[in-house]
Scaffold this active site. Structure first.
Site, PDB file in Angstrom:
ATOM      1  N   SER A 187      -8.157 -15.938  41.225  1.00 30.14           N
ATOM      2  CA  SER A 187      -6.844 -15.654  41.874  1.00 30.14           C
ATOM      3  C   SER A 187      -7.041 -16.170  43.162  1.00 30.14           C
ATOM      4  O   SER A 187      -5.852 -16.344  43.877  1.00 30.14           O
ATOM      5  CB  SER A 187      -6.478 -14.234  41.627  1.00 30.14           C
ATOM      6  N   GLU A 196      -5.209  -8.192  30.749  1.00 30.32           N
ATOM      7  CA  GLU A 196      -4.050  -8.473  31.572  1.00 30.32           C
ATOM      8  C   GLU A 196      -2.834  -8.751  30.922  1.00 30.32           C
ATOM      9  O   GLU A 196      -2.487  -9.379  29.793  1.00 30.32           O
ATOM     10  CB  GLU A 196      -4.577  -9.856  32.162  1.00 30.32           C
TER      11      GLU A 196
HETATM   12  N1  LIG Z   1      -0.854 -12.421  43.566  1.00 33.45           N
HETATM   13  C1  LIG Z   1      -1.496 -12.445  42.139  1.00 33.45           C
HETATM   14  N2  LIG Z   1      -1.545 -11.598  41.520  1.00 33.45           N
HETATM   15  C2  LIG Z   1      -1.985 -11.490  40.119  1.00 33.45           C
HETATM   16  O1  LIG Z   1      -2.346 -10.247  39.609  1.00 33.45           O
HETATM   17  C3  LIG Z   1      -2.295 -12.645  39.747  1.00 33.45           C
HETATM   18  C4  LIG Z   1      -2.212 -13.989  40.438  1.00 33.45           C
HETATM   19  N3  LIG Z   1      -1.804 -13.892  41.732  1.00 33.45           N
HETATM   20  N4  LIG Z   1      -2.583 -15.164  39.974  1.00 33.45           N
HETATM   21  C5  LIG Z   1      -3.312 -15.121  38.732  1.00 33.45           C
HETATM   22  C6  LIG Z   1      -2.863 -14.043  37.741  1.00 33.45           C
HETATM   23  C7  LIG Z   1      -1.562 -14.463  37.304  1.00 33.45           C
HETATM   24  N5  LIG Z   1      -0.806 -13.142  37.115  1.00 33.45           N
HETATM   25  C8  LIG Z   1       0.357 -12.903  37.127  1.00 33.45           C
HETATM   26  C9  LIG Z   1       1.393 -13.463  38.066  1.00 33.45           C
HETATM   27  C10 LIG Z   1       2.735 -13.454  37.841  1.00 33.45           C
HETATM   28  C11 LIG Z   1       3.158 -12.558  36.840  1.00 33.45           C
HETATM   29  C12 LIG Z   1       4.716 -12.707  36.463  1.00 33.45           C
HETATM   30  O2  LIG Z   1       5.415 -12.593  37.780  1.00 33.45           O
HETATM   31  N6  LIG Z   1       5.314 -12.377  35.600  1.00 33.45           N
HETATM   32  C13 LIG Z   1       6.746 -12.149  35.200  1.00 33.45           C
HETATM   33  C14 LIG Z   1       7.552 -13.206  35.193  1.00 33.45           C
HETATM   34  C15 LIG Z   1       6.730 -14.284  34.230  1.00 33.45           C
HETATM   35  C16 LIG Z   1       7.391 -15.918  34.149  1.00 33.45           C
HETATM   36  O3  LIG Z   1       8.751 -15.728  33.566  1.00 33.45           O
HETATM   37  O4  LIG Z   1       6.883 -16.779  33.898  1.00 33.45           O
HETATM   38  C17 LIG Z   1       7.046 -11.293  34.177  1.00 33.45           C
HETATM   39  O5  LIG Z   1       8.097 -10.525  34.169  1.00 33.45           O
HETATM   40  O6  LIG Z   1       6.152 -11.169  33.221  1.00 33.45           O
HETATM   41  C18 LIG Z   1       2.340 -11.983  36.117  1.00 33.45           C
HETATM   42  C19 LIG Z   1       1.009 -12.389  36.086  1.00 33.45           C
HETATM   43  C20 LIG Z   1      -1.658 -12.073  37.283  1.00 33.45           C
HETATM   44  N7  LIG Z   1      -2.680 -12.713  38.346  1.00 33.45           N
HETATM   45  C1  LIG Z   2      -6.513 -10.772  37.764  1.00 33.19           C
HETATM   46  C2  LIG Z   2      -7.601 -10.387  37.811  1.00 33.19           C
HETATM   47  C3  LIG Z   2      -8.015  -9.756  36.330  1.00 33.19           C
HETATM   48  C4  LIG Z   2      -8.467 -11.657  37.911  1.00 33.19           C
HETATM   49  O1  LIG Z   2      -9.129 -12.311  36.910  1.00 33.19           O
HETATM   50  C5  LIG Z   2      -8.358 -12.521  39.144  1.00 33.19           C
HETATM   51  O2  LIG Z   2      -8.086 -11.760  40.206  1.00 33.19           O
HETATM   52  O3  LIG Z   2      -8.772 -13.554  39.252  1.00 33.19           O
HETATM   53 MG   LIG Z   3      -9.474 -14.273  37.267  1.00 34.45          MG
END
Ligand SMILES: Nc1nc(=O)c2c([nH]1)NC[C@@H]1CN(c3ccc(C(=O)N[C@@H](CCC(=O)O)C(=O)O)cc3)CN21
Ligand SMILES: CC(C)C(=O)C(=O)O
Ligand SMILES: [Mg+2]
Length: 249
Positions: free
Chosen positions: A44, A174
């Site tokens: 991330s 996740e």
């Molecule tokens: N800042 C950040 N926090 C994270 O936890 C994270 C990252 N970045 N980057 C790598 C992954 C990706 N993650 C994420 C990032 C965004 C959503 C999110 O906003 N989901 C919304 C909209 C999804 C969509 O429509 O594309 C949802 O309601 O599920 C979920 C997980 C978790 N991880």
């Molecule tokens: C969101 C967590 C589990 C991760 O893999 C990351 O921070 O890269």
């Molecule tokens: Mg990761």
């Protein structure tokens, strides 16, 4: 004190496990000081520190640089290092790159998805492995919740079990429904650490930038315990004004 994954497994069913990501030395130092037992140097980093729109742009060199800094800040905390996208497609690459992550200062490596043979091969080298199922951002085309229908949920449960059978000592799951997070935690003998997986997993992991309120977007399942980007804006603005008006120095 720094613990092995094997030692951390004893917490399952006894204490909830907290995990935060970190990407640099001073943040890692504070997390260690707080007594958090596990730091994840996540890929991330590519999104929250480097400004990429995907974790797929992260390289082994990036991971090594960040792990080295985190280790200097947290000498006594278990550090998990993510294996980046395309670094474990072959068994040879998986083993070589896992060794490089450990040499940089990590205590274990994490990889995403059903790479059973890679897990087996890395474990055979005496390296502890954390598996990662549910939403797996290296392969995902969107960040929507997964495991909502029965087939997808069953696949995630089966993959998770097989990854533990292959030798993984911990699982990160996740962005899945809370009920699936609970079920996986109940069915596995190793600690299951959730992120956006409800309140019934053995532990929780959060991206430190989300917890601190650094950035301009935070996933819906995250919590902002502070708003550090607002503080940076305030400080930078005040500094600019004070230089302008000869109030500093
Ligand atoms: N800042 C950040 N926090 C994270 O936890 C994270 C990252 N970045 N980057 C790598 C992954 C990706 N993650 C994420 C990032 C965004 C959503 C999110 O906003 N989901 C919304 C909209 C999804 C969509 O429509 O594309 C949802 O309601 O599920 C979920 C997980 C978790 N991880
Ligand atoms: C969101 C967590 C589990 C991760 O893999 C990351 O921070 O890269
Ligand atoms: Mg990761």
């Amino acid at each position: 004190m720094k613990q092995t994954l094997k030692q951390l497994q004893q917490f399952k069913g006894v204490n909830r496990i907290s995990m935060l990501t970190a990407y640099n030395c001073p943040i890692a130092r504070s997390i260690e000081q707080a007594g958090i037992p596990i730091i994840l140097v996540g890929d991330s980093v590519g999104m929250v520190e480097m400004g990429f729109s995907s974790t797929r742009d992260v390289t082994m060199e990036h991971m090594i640089y960040h792990i080295e800094g985190v280790r200097r800040g947290a000498p006594n905390t278990h550090i998990i290092g993510d294996l980046p996208h395309l670094s474990y497609e072959s068994i040879d690459d998986a083993v070589t790159n896992a060794k490089r992550i450990i040499a940089a200062g990590a205590d274990s490596v994490k990889l995403e998805g059903p790479y059973f043979d890679a897990v087996k091969a890395i474990c055979a080298q005496g390296i502890e492995v954390v598996a990662h199922t549910g939403l797996t951002p290296q392969k995902a085309t969107s960040f929507k919740k997964v495991g909502k229908d029965e087939n997808e949920a069953q696949q995630i449960i089966e993959d998770s079990k097989k990854l533990i059978e292959a030798g993984a000592g911990m699982l990160v799951v996740e962005h899945v429904p809370a009920q699936l997070g609970a079920q996986i935690s109940n069915e596995l003998t190793v600690p299951v650490i959730g992120i956006g997986a409800g309140g019934e997993t053995d532990g929780q992991v959060l991206v430190i930038n989300d917890a601190l309120g650094i950035g301009d977007y935070w996933p819906p399942f995250s919590k902002q315990y502070a708003h550090v980007s607002d503080t940076v804006l305030k400080v930078a603005t005040q500094f600019k004004d004070e230089v302008q008006h000869k109030q500093f120095p």
